[in-house]
Motif scaffolding. Structure first.
Motif, PDB file in Angstrom:
ATOM      1  N   LEU A  54     -19.282  64.948  14.459  1.00 34.66           N
ATOM      2  CA  LEU A  54     -17.893  65.905  13.922  1.00 34.66           C
ATOM      3  C   LEU A  54     -17.220  65.186  13.490  1.00 34.66           C
ATOM      4  O   LEU A  54     -16.842  64.323  13.955  1.00 34.66           O
ATOM      5  CB  LEU A  54     -18.370  67.232  14.825  1.00 34.66           C
ATOM      6  CG  LEU A  54     -19.573  68.270  15.362  1.00 34.66           C
ATOM      7  CD1 LEU A  54     -19.473  69.185  16.060  1.00 34.66           C
ATOM      8  CD2 LEU A  54     -20.686  68.724  13.580  1.00 34.66           C
ATOM      9  N   ASP A  55     -17.327  64.684  12.928  1.00 35.71           N
ATOM     10  CA  ASP A  55     -15.886  65.013  12.016  1.00 35.71           C
ATOM     11  C   ASP A  55     -14.944  66.303  11.905  1.00 35.71           C
ATOM     12  O   ASP A  55     -15.030  67.205  12.862  1.00 35.71           O
ATOM     13  CB  ASP A  55     -15.567  64.533  11.028  1.00 35.71           C
ATOM     14  CG  ASP A  55     -16.368  65.276   9.332  1.00 35.71           C
ATOM     15  OD1 ASP A  55     -16.026  66.581   9.845  1.00 35.71           O
ATOM     16  OD2 ASP A  55     -16.167  65.400   8.232  1.00 35.71           O
ATOM     17  N   SER A  56     -13.380  65.929  11.341  1.00 30.43           N
ATOM     18  CA  SER A  56     -12.322  66.610  11.811  1.00 30.43           C
ATOM     19  C   SER A  56     -12.304  67.955  10.699  1.00 30.43           C
ATOM     20  O   SER A  56     -11.660  68.909  11.061  1.00 30.43           O
ATOM     21  CB  SER A  56     -11.132  66.258  11.430  1.00 30.43           C
ATOM     22  OG  SER A  56     -10.751  65.318  10.353  1.00 30.43           O
ATOM     23  N   ARG A  57     -13.322  68.190  10.254  1.00 27.56           N
ATOM     24  CA  ARG A  57     -13.712  68.928   8.922  1.00 27.56           C
ATOM     25  C   ARG A  57     -14.726  69.767   9.368  1.00 27.56           C
ATOM     26  O   ARG A  57     -15.209  70.748   8.948  1.00 27.56           O
ATOM     27  CB  ARG A  57     -13.990  68.995   7.404  1.00 27.56           C
ATOM     28  CG  ARG A  57     -13.317  68.476   6.336  1.00 27.56           C
ATOM     29  CD  ARG A  57     -13.068  67.269   5.249  1.00 27.56           C
ATOM     30  NE  ARG A  57     -14.355  66.619   5.635  1.00 27.56           N
ATOM     31  CZ  ARG A  57     -15.385  65.431   4.929  1.00 27.56           C
ATOM     32  NH1 ARG A  57     -14.738  65.826   3.697  1.00 27.56           N
ATOM     33  NH2 ARG A  57     -15.761  64.160   5.359  1.00 27.56           N
ATOM     34  N   GLY A  58     -15.480  69.551  10.793  1.00 28.30           N
ATOM     35  CA  GLY A  58     -16.519  70.152  10.983  1.00 28.30           C
ATOM     36  C   GLY A  58     -18.019  69.975  10.503  1.00 28.30           C
ATOM     37  O   GLY A  58     -19.094  70.391  10.734  1.00 28.30           O
ATOM     38  N   SER A  59     -17.786  68.821   9.817  1.00 22.60           N
ATOM     39  CA  SER A  59     -18.984  67.927   9.560  1.00 22.60           C
ATOM     40  C   SER A  59     -20.089  66.852  10.228  1.00 22.60           C
ATOM     41  O   SER A  59     -19.237  66.339  10.479  1.00 22.60           O
ATOM     42  CB  SER A  59     -18.866  67.840   7.724  1.00 22.60           C
ATOM     43  OG  SER A  59     -18.137  68.395   6.692  1.00 22.60           O
ATOM     44  N   LEU A  60     -21.441  67.577  10.077  1.00 24.62           N
ATOM     45  CA  LEU A  60     -21.874  66.240  10.460  1.00 24.62           C
ATOM     46  C   LEU A  60     -21.431  64.697  10.096  1.00 24.62           C
ATOM     47  O   LEU A  60     -21.632  63.973   8.724  1.00 24.62           O
ATOM     48  CB  LEU A  60     -24.030  66.698  10.699  1.00 24.62           C
ATOM     49  CG  LEU A  60     -23.696  67.985  11.503  1.00 24.62           C
ATOM     50  CD1 LEU A  60     -25.049  68.816  11.097  1.00 24.62           C
ATOM     51  CD2 LEU A  60     -23.568  67.589  13.108  1.00 24.62           C
ATOM     52  N   THR A  61     -21.714  63.437  10.550  1.00 26.49           N
ATOM     53  CA  THR A  61     -21.110  62.074  10.407  1.00 26.49           C
ATOM     54  C   THR A  61     -22.218  61.622  10.803  1.00 26.49           C
ATOM     55  O   THR A  61     -22.972  60.111  10.184  1.00 26.49           O
ATOM     56  CB  THR A  61     -20.513  61.889  10.941  1.00 26.49           C
ATOM     57  OG1 THR A  61     -20.076  61.924  12.346  1.00 26.49           O
ATOM     58  CG2 THR A  61     -19.659  61.611  10.379  1.00 26.49           C
ATOM     59  N   HIS A  62     -23.271  62.607  11.657  1.00 27.23           N
ATOM     60  CA  HIS A  62     -24.124  60.862  12.495  1.00 27.23           C
ATOM     61  C   HIS A  62     -24.977  62.747  12.971  1.00 27.23           C
ATOM     62  O   HIS A  62     -24.275  63.341  14.058  1.00 27.23           O
ATOM     63  CB  HIS A  62     -24.120  60.173  13.133  1.00 27.23           C
ATOM     64  CG  HIS A  62     -24.847  59.557  14.040  1.00 27.23           C
ATOM     65  ND1 HIS A  62     -26.204  59.172  13.328  1.00 27.23           N
ATOM     66  CD2 HIS A  62     -25.040  59.887  15.338  1.00 27.23           C
ATOM     67  CE1 HIS A  62     -26.728  58.430  14.195  1.00 27.23           C
ATOM     68  NE2 HIS A  62     -26.995  58.872  15.687  1.00 27.23           N
ATOM     69  N   SER A  63     -26.471  62.722  13.011  1.00 27.70           N
ATOM     70  CA  SER A  63     -27.046  63.469  13.820  1.00 27.70           C
ATOM     71  C   SER A  63     -29.108  63.391  13.735  1.00 27.70           C
ATOM     72  O   SER A  63     -29.193  62.860  12.970  1.00 27.70           O
ATOM     73  CB  SER A  63     -27.429  64.828  13.225  1.00 27.70           C
ATOM     74  OG  SER A  63     -27.575  65.083  11.720  1.00 27.70           O
ATOM     75  N   TYR A  64     -29.012  63.878  14.455  1.00 28.22           N
ATOM     76  CA  TYR A  64     -31.191  63.473  15.384  1.00 28.22           C
ATOM     77  C   TYR A  64     -31.077  64.202  16.298  1.00 28.22           C
ATOM     78  O   TYR A  64     -30.441  64.838  16.697  1.00 28.22           O
ATOM     79  CB  TYR A  64     -31.453  62.503  14.933  1.00 28.22           C
ATOM     80  CG  TYR A  64     -31.118  60.766  15.625  1.00 28.22           C
ATOM     81  CD1 TYR A  64     -31.942  61.522  17.289  1.00 28.22           C
ATOM     82  CD2 TYR A  64     -30.093  60.076  15.611  1.00 28.22           C
ATOM     83  CE1 TYR A  64     -31.823  60.474  18.148  1.00 28.22           C
ATOM     84  CE2 TYR A  64     -29.590  59.616  17.299  1.00 28.22           C
ATOM     85  CZ  TYR A  64     -31.010  59.712  18.148  1.00 28.22           C
ATOM     86  OH  TYR A  64     -30.251  58.888  19.674  1.00 28.22           O
ATOM     87  N   ILE A  65     -32.551  64.869  16.122  1.00 28.31           N
ATOM     88  CA  ILE A  65     -33.034  65.817  16.900  1.00 28.31           C
ATOM     89  C   ILE A  65     -34.521  64.646  17.544  1.00 28.31           C
ATOM     90  O   ILE A  65     -34.803  64.260  17.447  1.00 28.31           O
ATOM     91  CB  ILE A  65     -33.669  67.181  16.895  1.00 28.31           C
ATOM     92  CG1 ILE A  65     -32.443  67.957  15.887  1.00 28.31           C
ATOM     93  CG2 ILE A  65     -34.245  67.814  17.638  1.00 28.31           C
ATOM     94  CD1 ILE A  65     -33.407  68.682  14.683  1.00 28.31           C
ATOM     95  N   ASN A  66     -34.587  64.947  19.109  1.00 29.95           N
ATOM     96  CA  ASN A  66     -35.630  64.419  19.987  1.00 29.95           C
ATOM     97  C   ASN A  66     -36.201  65.630  21.032  1.00 29.95           C
ATOM     98  O   ASN A  66     -35.503  66.430  20.754  1.00 29.95           O
ATOM     99  CB  ASN A  66     -35.521  63.462  20.911  1.00 29.95           C
ATOM    100  CG  ASN A  66     -34.975  62.354  21.015  1.00 29.95           C
ATOM    101  OD1 ASN A  66     -35.626  61.415  19.542  1.00 29.95           O
ATOM    102  ND2 ASN A  66     -34.000  61.865  20.774  1.00 29.95           N
TER     103      ASN A  66
END
Length: 322
Positions: A54-66
């Protein structure tokens, strides 16, 4: 009795259509059943582990699900089973295209790996799998999802200071971004403070309403939201929150007294360390994946019992401000 304890620790008895709610503590443990309850029973865990930045705005910059569907079988003899996932499931690598009302809310899978015991009809292109369950515990299916999703635990930071003051407040607002009838358990956050933060006091609070989330301060907040401690030797703050209900928000305030030669206005979020978050979220999957049916194709005597539980867990879940 023992049967009541079993029902309390597991999630859903699918063959009877009877739902049982497990304790959040059970969600993070392998299934353990007393000997007299193991016979003629199969347990299914659908677990999704999240990797998030997460960044300082609460936005996802990297994500995935296993994701992983794990079975633990105590069925006497060899019984052929057939399992189907919800119709909305899409698996790109297998050419399975989701359909029906659940398709829009089900995240597509990039790839899927199956245990060697699984038979899948590639001509039908459906998320239906046939197998003979070996004794003991094994991973039936593993899958990976890279599609964007909403972070279930969101963290937003703020710095607050007053003019001509040598104090600074580092504030973290943590919100459960999942349905209100679900509860995240065993939530913890850990982060380091800058070396110049010598005098620190930590306070926690539970925001009383979503409206409070729009205010950078903690107006309308009442204590207490877990326990936070600052370790002066390591400069690390550890915050443990027993539970966060969906749609609610908790607040941590680190009150820092600066050295006389420091100006609070020159401090920046980038000075503060990565926030590492851990939690588990029982009975909820971000992917929208669910088991539509789990059938025994050939049985003799009493139909085996079937239990299913769903859990989302943090794998590598961090927030960084630089």
């Amino acid at each position: 009795g023992k049967l009541d304890q079993l029902a309390h620790s597991l999630s859903e008895k699918v063959n009877m259509g009877e739902k049982k709610t497990m304790t959040s503590a059970a969600a993070n443990k392998p299934i353990q059943v007393s000997g007299d309850k193991k016979d003629n029973t199969i347990f299914v865990d659908v677990i999704e582990r999240l990797t998030v930045v997460l960044d300082s705005r609460g936005s996802l910059t990297h994500s995935y699900i296993n994701g992983c569907i794990t079975l633990k079988s105590f069925i006497s003899g060899s019984s052929e089973m057939r399992m189907g996932l919800n119709d909305g499931v899409t698996v790109s690598s297998l050419g399975i295209n989701g359909k029906g009302p659940t398709a829009p809310s089900t995240l597509p899978m990039e790839d899927m790996n199956m245990h060697e015991c699984v038979r899948w009809d590639e001509n039908k292109k459906e998320a239906v799998f046939t197998f003979f369950a070996p004794d003991g515990e094994f991973n039936l299916i593993n899958y990976r999802i890279k599609s964007p999703f909403r972070a279930p635990i969101n963290v937003v930071p703020f710095l607050e200071s007053k003019a001509s003051s040598n104090s600074l407040d580092y504030v973290l607002r943590v919100r459960g971004e999942f349905p209100a009838d679900k509860t995240a358990a065993h939530v913890s956050l850990s982060f380091s403070l800058p070396t110049w933060a010598n005098s620190v006091a930590v306070e926690t609070a539970l925001a009383t309403s979503a409206a409070a989330a729009g205010d950078k301060g903690d107006k309308g907040a009442v204590p207490v939201a877990g326990k936070a401690e600052f370790d002066r030797k390591t400069q690390v703050v550890n915050w443990h929150i027993p539970r966060i209900q969906g749609g609610t928000e908790v607040i941590l305030r680190c009150k820092i007294v600066l050295a006389s030669n420091m100006d609070a206005t020159t401090c920046a979020l980038e000075d503060f360390g990565i926030v590492r978050i851990n939690f588990e979220l029982p009975m909820h999957l971000l992917s929208g994946v669910s088991i539509k049916f789990l059938d025994f194709l050939y049985t003799s005597g009493k139909t085996p019992n079937k239990w299913i539980r769903y859990v989302t867990q943090a794998n590598s879940y961090v927030a960084r401000w630089s």
